[in-house]
Design a protein around this motif. Sequence first.
Motif, PDB file in Angstrom:
ATOM      1  N   VAL A   1      19.503   7.955   1.596  1.00 12.11           N
ATOM      2  CA  VAL A   1      19.683   8.317   0.163  1.00 12.11           C
ATOM      3  C   VAL A   1      19.163   6.949  -0.552  1.00 12.11           C
ATOM      4  O   VAL A   1      18.660   7.043  -1.673  1.00 12.11           O
ATOM      5  N   GLU A   2      19.632   5.763  -0.232  1.00  7.23           N
ATOM      6  CA  GLU A   2      19.359   4.612  -1.201  1.00  7.23           C
ATOM      7  C   GLU A   2      18.000   4.265  -1.336  1.00  7.23           C
ATOM      8  O   GLU A   2      17.494   3.909  -2.108  1.00  7.23           O
ATOM      9  N   ARG A   3      17.380   4.834  -0.381  1.00  3.95           N
ATOM     10  CA  ARG A   3      15.645   4.668  -0.300  1.00  3.95           C
ATOM     11  C   ARG A   3      15.034   5.822  -0.988  1.00  3.95           C
ATOM     12  O   ARG A   3      14.003   5.987  -0.958  1.00  3.95           O
ATOM     13  N   GLY A   4      15.890   6.903  -1.282  1.00  7.47           N
ATOM     14  CA  GLY A   4      15.170   8.100  -1.918  1.00  7.47           C
ATOM     15  C   GLY A   4      14.295   8.952  -0.959  1.00  7.47           C
ATOM     16  O   GLY A   4      13.525   9.750  -1.413  1.00  7.47           O
ATOM     17  N   LEU A   5      14.597   9.037   0.516  1.00  7.56           N
ATOM     18  CA  LEU A   5      14.029   9.692   1.434  1.00  7.56           C
ATOM     19  C   LEU A   5      14.647  10.951   1.753  1.00  7.56           C
ATOM     20  O   LEU A   5      15.945  10.955   1.854  1.00  7.56           O
ATOM     21  N   SER A   6      13.995  12.169   1.710  1.00  7.06           N
ATOM     22  CA  SER A   6      14.790  13.410   2.304  1.00  7.06           C
ATOM     23  C   SER A   6      14.713  13.258   3.673  1.00  7.06           C
ATOM     24  O   SER A   6      14.120  12.221   4.413  1.00  7.06           O
ATOM     25  N   GLN A   7      15.510  14.054   4.418  1.00  8.14           N
ATOM     26  CA  GLN A   7      15.729  14.156   5.896  1.00  8.14           C
ATOM     27  C   GLN A   7      14.226  14.431   6.455  1.00  8.14           C
ATOM     28  O   GLN A   7      13.910  13.721   7.417  1.00  8.14           O
ATOM     29  N   GLU A   8      13.423  15.189   5.926  1.00  8.87           N
ATOM     30  CA  GLU A   8      12.221  15.754   6.181  1.00  8.87           C
ATOM     31  C   GLU A   8      11.355  14.469   6.273  1.00  8.87           C
ATOM     32  O   GLU A   8      10.522  14.325   7.133  1.00  8.87           O
TER      33      GLU A   8
ATOM     34  N   ALA B   1      13.382   3.914  15.828  1.00  9.36           N
ATOM     35  CA  ALA B   1      12.465   4.453  15.186  1.00  9.36           C
ATOM     36  C   ALA B   1      13.019   4.658  13.457  1.00  9.36           C
ATOM     37  O   ALA B   1      12.296   4.550  12.710  1.00  9.36           O
ATOM     38  N   MET B   2      14.183   5.134  13.581  1.00  6.23           N
ATOM     39  CA  MET B   2      14.691   5.443  11.965  1.00  6.23           C
ATOM     40  C   MET B   2      15.069   4.044  11.342  1.00  6.23           C
ATOM     41  O   MET B   2      14.580   4.102  10.136  1.00  6.23           O
ATOM     42  N   ALA B   3      15.559   3.115  12.269  1.00  9.36           N
ATOM     43  CA  ALA B   3      15.666   1.898  11.282  1.00  9.36           C
ATOM     44  C   ALA B   3      14.373   1.250  11.029  1.00  9.36           C
ATOM     45  O   ALA B   3      14.155   0.658   9.823  1.00  9.36           O
ATOM     46  N   MET B   4      13.196   1.477  11.734  1.00 10.53           N
ATOM     47  CA  MET B   4      12.006   0.787  11.217  1.00 10.53           C
ATOM     48  C   MET B   4      11.634   1.713   9.996  1.00 10.53           C
ATOM     49  O   MET B   4      11.051   1.133   9.055  1.00 10.53           O
ATOM     50  N   VAL B   5      11.689   2.961  10.019  1.00  8.55           N
ATOM     51  CA  VAL B   5      11.071   3.681   8.823  1.00  8.55           C
ATOM     52  C   VAL B   5      12.230   3.173   7.352  1.00  8.55           C
ATOM     53  O   VAL B   5      11.484   2.969   6.476  1.00  8.55           O
ATOM     54  N   LEU B   6      13.403   2.862   7.662  1.00 12.12           N
ATOM     55  CA  LEU B   6      14.269   2.562   6.500  1.00 12.12           C
ATOM     56  C   LEU B   6      14.129   1.150   6.290  1.00 12.12           C
ATOM     57  O   LEU B   6      14.789   0.298   5.322  1.00 12.12           O
ATOM     58  N   SER B   7      13.325   0.331   7.210  1.00  9.01           N
ATOM     59  CA  SER B   7      13.258  -1.115   7.177  1.00  9.01           C
ATOM     60  C   SER B   7      14.507  -1.927   7.142  1.00  9.01           C
ATOM     61  O   SER B   7      14.803  -2.701   6.166  1.00  9.01           O
ATOM     62  N   VAL B   8      15.147  -1.755   7.986  1.00  6.72           N
ATOM     63  CA  VAL B   8      16.701  -2.360   8.443  1.00  6.72           C
ATOM     64  C   VAL B   8      16.606  -2.645   9.759  1.00  6.72           C
ATOM     65  O   VAL B   8      16.230  -1.828  10.526  1.00  6.72           O
TER      66      VAL B   8
ATOM     67  N   ALA C   1      18.431  17.896  -5.238  1.00  3.54           N
ATOM     68  CA  ALA C   1      17.637  19.017  -4.478  1.00  3.54           C
ATOM     69  C   ALA C   1      16.203  19.109  -5.231  1.00  3.54           C
ATOM     70  O   ALA C   1      16.017  18.953  -6.531  1.00  3.54           O
ATOM     71  N   GLY C   2      15.161  19.516  -4.491  1.00  6.38           N
ATOM     72  CA  GLY C   2      13.821  19.689  -5.127  1.00  6.38           C
ATOM     73  C   GLY C   2      12.917  18.591  -5.037  1.00  6.38           C
ATOM     74  O   GLY C   2      13.046  17.554  -4.474  1.00  6.38           O
ATOM     75  N   ARG C   3      11.809  18.950  -5.393  1.00  7.41           N
ATOM     76  CA  ARG C   3      10.649  17.945  -5.294  1.00  7.41           C
ATOM     77  C   ARG C   3      10.699  16.692  -6.209  1.00  7.41           C
ATOM     78  O   ARG C   3      11.399  16.839  -7.304  1.00  7.41           O
ATOM     79  N   LYS C   4      10.273  15.597  -5.961  1.00  6.44           N
ATOM     80  CA  LYS C   4      10.215  14.396  -6.857  1.00  6.44           C
ATOM     81  C   LYS C   4       9.159  14.757  -7.852  1.00  6.44           C
ATOM     82  O   LYS C   4       8.099  15.399  -7.510  1.00  6.44           O
ATOM     83  N   PRO C   5       9.303  14.204  -9.007  1.00  9.17           N
ATOM     84  CA  PRO C   5       8.296  14.558 -10.192  1.00  9.17           C
ATOM     85  C   PRO C   5       7.061  13.703  -9.741  1.00  9.17           C
ATOM     86  O   PRO C   5       7.118  12.720  -9.102  1.00  9.17           O
ATOM     87  N   ALA C   6       6.069  14.376 -10.024  1.00 10.62           N
ATOM     88  CA  ALA C   6       4.567  13.457  -9.752  1.00 10.62           C
ATOM     89  C   ALA C   6       4.723  12.417 -10.519  1.00 10.62           C
ATOM     90  O   ALA C   6       5.061  12.274 -11.694  1.00 10.62           O
TER      91      ALA C   6
END
Length: 87
Positions: free
Chosen positions: A16-23, A53-60, A81-86
Amino acid sequence: MDARTIIGWNLRRLRVERGLSQERLALAASIDRAYVGRVERGSENVTVTTLEAMAMVLSVPVASLLIEPDPDALKPMPLRAGRKPAS
């Protein structure tokens, strides 16, 4: 707090801190989105390879997923919820 709960707590907080969805996290880590949700809920035993793998994506470092949170810490909030604005 048991290890699965600690990992789930930290995974959600960092995601969440990195603004990533689970997907997005799942796609980048080459794992299933539903699996990420189960890990965050503490209902899945995670392999070291998946943690890496998850830590690598999160850069931790992987160890940051194993740090027990402060007992007074508030539960990590979900992303909006919802998409990020363009951009």
